[in-house]
Design an enzyme around this catalytic site. Structure first.
Site, PDB file in Angstrom:
ATOM      1  NE  ARG A   1      -3.402   2.410   2.770  1.00 28.83           N
ATOM      2  CZ  ARG A   1      -4.326   2.575   3.710  1.00 28.83           C
ATOM      3  NH1 ARG A   1      -4.732   1.561   4.441  1.00 28.83           N
ATOM      4  NH2 ARG A   1      -4.868   3.762   3.917  1.00 28.83           N
TER       5      ARG A   1
ATOM      6  CG  ASN B   1     -10.757  -1.120   0.204  1.00 26.64           C
ATOM      7  OD1 ASN B   1     -11.927  -1.064  -0.154  1.00 26.64           O
ATOM      8  ND2 ASN B   1     -10.291  -0.525   1.286  1.00 26.64           N
TER       9      ASN B   1
ATOM     10  CB  CYS C   1     -17.880  -0.324   1.415  1.00 24.58           C
ATOM     11  SG  CYS C   1     -16.946   1.161   1.736  1.00 24.58           S
TER      12      CYS C   1
ATOM     13  CG  HIS D   1     -14.433   3.849  -1.627  1.00 21.95           C
ATOM     14  ND1 HIS D   1     -13.131   3.634  -1.279  1.00 21.95           N
ATOM     15  CD2 HIS D   1     -15.158   3.364  -0.589  1.00 21.95           C
ATOM     16  CE1 HIS D   1     -13.067   3.047  -0.105  1.00 21.95           C
ATOM     17  NE2 HIS D   1     -14.296   2.858   0.337  1.00 21.95           N
TER      18      HIS D   1
ATOM     19  CE1 TYR E   1     -11.555   6.550   0.273  1.00 18.46           C
ATOM     20  CE2 TYR E   1     -13.646   6.124   1.345  1.00 18.46           C
ATOM     21  CZ  TYR E   1     -12.277   5.982   1.297  1.00 18.46           C
ATOM     22  OH  TYR E   1     -11.620   5.269   2.283  1.00 18.46           O
TER      23      TYR E   1
HETATM   24  C1  G6P Z   1     -12.743   3.596   4.716  1.00 20.64           C
HETATM   25  C2  G6P Z   1     -13.067   2.731   3.579  1.00 20.64           C
HETATM   26  C3  G6P Z   1     -12.421   1.433   3.618  1.00 20.64           C
HETATM   27  C4  G6P Z   1     -10.967   1.582   3.923  1.00 20.64           C
HETATM   28  C5  G6P Z   1     -10.712   2.370   5.142  1.00 20.64           C
HETATM   29  C6  G6P Z   1      -9.264   2.766   5.134  1.00 20.64           C
HETATM   30  O1  G6P Z   1     -13.671   3.688   5.630  1.00 20.64           O
HETATM   31  O2  G6P Z   1     -14.412   2.581   3.357  1.00 20.64           O
HETATM   32  O3  G6P Z   1     -12.600   0.837   2.376  1.00 20.64           O
HETATM   33  O4  G6P Z   1     -10.391   0.324   4.086  1.00 20.64           O
HETATM   34  O5  G6P Z   1     -11.444   3.506   5.228  1.00 20.64           O
HETATM   35  O6  G6P Z   1      -8.876   3.133   6.360  1.00 20.64           O
HETATM   36  P1  G6P Z   1      -7.336   3.216   6.746  1.00 20.64           P
HETATM   37  O7  G6P Z   1      -7.382   3.450   8.215  1.00 20.64           O
HETATM   38  O8  G6P Z   1      -6.752   1.900   6.356  1.00 20.64           O
HETATM   39  O9  G6P Z   1      -6.772   4.348   5.953  1.00 20.64           O
END
Ligand code: G6P
Length: 439
Positions: free
Chosen positions: A95, A149, A171, A201, A257
């Site tokens: 990531r 994701n 989600c 998203h 998003y």
């Molecule tokens: C959101 C999204 C998720 C994602 C998450 C990321 O709520 O809907 O799809 O995985 O945030 O959070 P993070 O803490 O990993 O940045």
């Protein structure tokens, strides 16, 4: 009553305690006999820590859920009733690359949007499709509930290319939006609900009902009044104050998003600035995870620690457990999920995945009929669906030209030239996890 077998692939995830908490809370209506937490060897340390915490949690709650830890996916899948997937192929290090390389080129680097989202899909799709093959053989009647994701693109891939079709993508964004908006009206969930439609998203609340009256038109003013309140903050996406005129005229509520699209310049500038200062969300998440795992190790810890709420996935277990409970009990309540369109949204292919409020039944989600999306949002949704379709095709065919094409048509990409440059760099950086492109 027959007990259920649930298998969670990517069981070593820091989100697992939330899932376990959700199952414990619902034990009376969702009698899980076995919960199998499955991971790969690289995730052994995390799985052992999370698994031990899960065992302490069920013990404290005094519910007879057996927790099994396994590194043998096939063995775990045998006879499962529900399979949940929360995998991160390449772990957080991948990531970090997804976010860094596009940012180095002045493009958005984000987990699910733009180039980063595309590469997360490329790493995830082959593994998920393999899991569907194993499910066909070992638990053909089970439901596959995917949280990995980008959930919409992964659902699209399963619907079109999976060996099983009983799948739902999930989600936390809709449930999160609904909870935040309910606080604007000081209403609880028995009085307030929103109808959602779009893509993962890229979803919009189309209506917002308070005591049966559509209050969508009041939301822009209420958001303006409450913009500095804690309740309006999102953990992982920087807040944006849209122009109230824009929101009023849009007539529907975009998800958080959408700020990457409707406030591209500001959101990109913020992320680029952080990147220059040496931070990205992936690096922040790594720190949060390290702290969380330190806490999880504590043998006195028997509940999900509140620090988990620093992650963007808040309410994810609510969404997941509600869904499983409603399928199991044929509850026929309304939840927002990623599922097959089948004509619910006009203009999107019947076979494609959409994110939509649906009645949840034993035979799966039945989308509410949406019909035409308002003209002011229809175009963006359709363009994103084209991008998603291209990402899936590129991944399944291992076609690099299609990968470049997909990124070139993404609304966050400034030019085909940059799309090519960034795609080639990311392909190279993730080579190990992208066998489909290097046959
Ligand atoms: C959101 C999204 C998720 C994602 C998450 C990321 O709520 O809907 O799809 O995985 O945030 O959070 P993070 O803490 O990993 O940045």
């Amino acid at each position: 009553m027959k007990g259920l077998k649930v298998v969670t692939i990517g069981g070593g995830s820091s989100y697992t305690p939330e899932l376990v908490e959700g199952f414990i809370k619902r034990y009376d209506v969702l009698p899980i006999r076995e919960l199998w937490l499955v991971d790969i060897e690289e995730g052994r340390e995390k799985l052992e820590i999370v698994g031990a915490l899960a065992k302490r949690m069920v013990q404290k709650a005094n519910v007879p859920i057996e927790i099994h830890l396994s590194y043998d996916r096939k063995k775990a899948l045998e006879g499962a009733d529900f399979v949940t997937t929360q995998i991160r192929v390449g772990l957080l290090a991948a990531r970090a690359i997804d976010e860094k390389i596009p940012l180095d080129h002045g493009m958005l680097g984000q987990e699910t949007n733009g180039a980063g989202g595309m590469f997360k899909a490329f790493r995830t799709i082959p593994v998920i499709l393999e899991i569907t093959k194993e499910m066909k053989e070992l638990c053909p009647d089970a439901w596959l509930i995917n949280f990995s994701n980008p959930a919409g693109i992964v659902t699209e891939a399963i619907l079109r290319h999976g060996a099983i079709k009983k799948t739902v993508g999930l989600c936390n964004v809709p449930i999160h939006m609904e909870k935040r908006m309910a606080t604007l009206f000081e209403a609880d969930s028995s009085r307030f609900w929103m109808k959602f439609a779009g893509l993962n998203h890229m979803v919009y609340a189309i209506n917002a009902y308070l005591d049966g009256v559509d209050v969508m038109k009041q939301i822009p003013t209420k958001m303006e009044e409450m913009k500095d309140s804690e309740a309006m903050k999102i953990q992982n996406v920087a807040a944006v104050d849209y122009e109230p005129e824009f929101l009023r005229a849009l007539g529907v509520l975009p998800c958080y998003y959408h700020t990457y699209y409707y406030r591209q310049d500001e959101q990109l500038a913020k992320i680029l600035k952080q990147h220059k200062e040496g931070t990205t969300r992936a690096l922040e998440v790594k720190k949060i995870e390290d702290e969380l795992f330190e806490l999880y190790k504590d043998e006195n810890l028997q509940i999900k620690p509140p620090q988990l709420e620093k992650r963007g996935g808040a309410y994810y277990s609510d969404a997941a457990c509600n869904l499983i409970e409603s399928i199991y009990n044929d509850k026929r309540d309304i939840q927002t999920v990623n599922t097959i369109n089948n004509g619910a949204i006009y203009g999107i292919e019947h076979e494609s995945a959409i994110e939509v409020s649906s009645v949840i039944t034993k035979s799966g989600p039945m989308p509410l009929n949406i019909g035409k999306l308002p003209v002011q949002v229809h175009g963006l949704v359709i363009q994103m669906k084209s991008f998603e379709r291209m990402v899936v095709e590129a991944s399944v065919e291992g076609d690099i030209e299609k990968a470049i094409l997909a990124l070139s048509i993404n609304p966050l990409t400034p030019s085909d030239k940059l799309a090519k440059e960034v795609t080639m760099k990311l392909l190279d950086a993730h080579k190990k996890y992208l066998p489909q492109f290097f046959k």
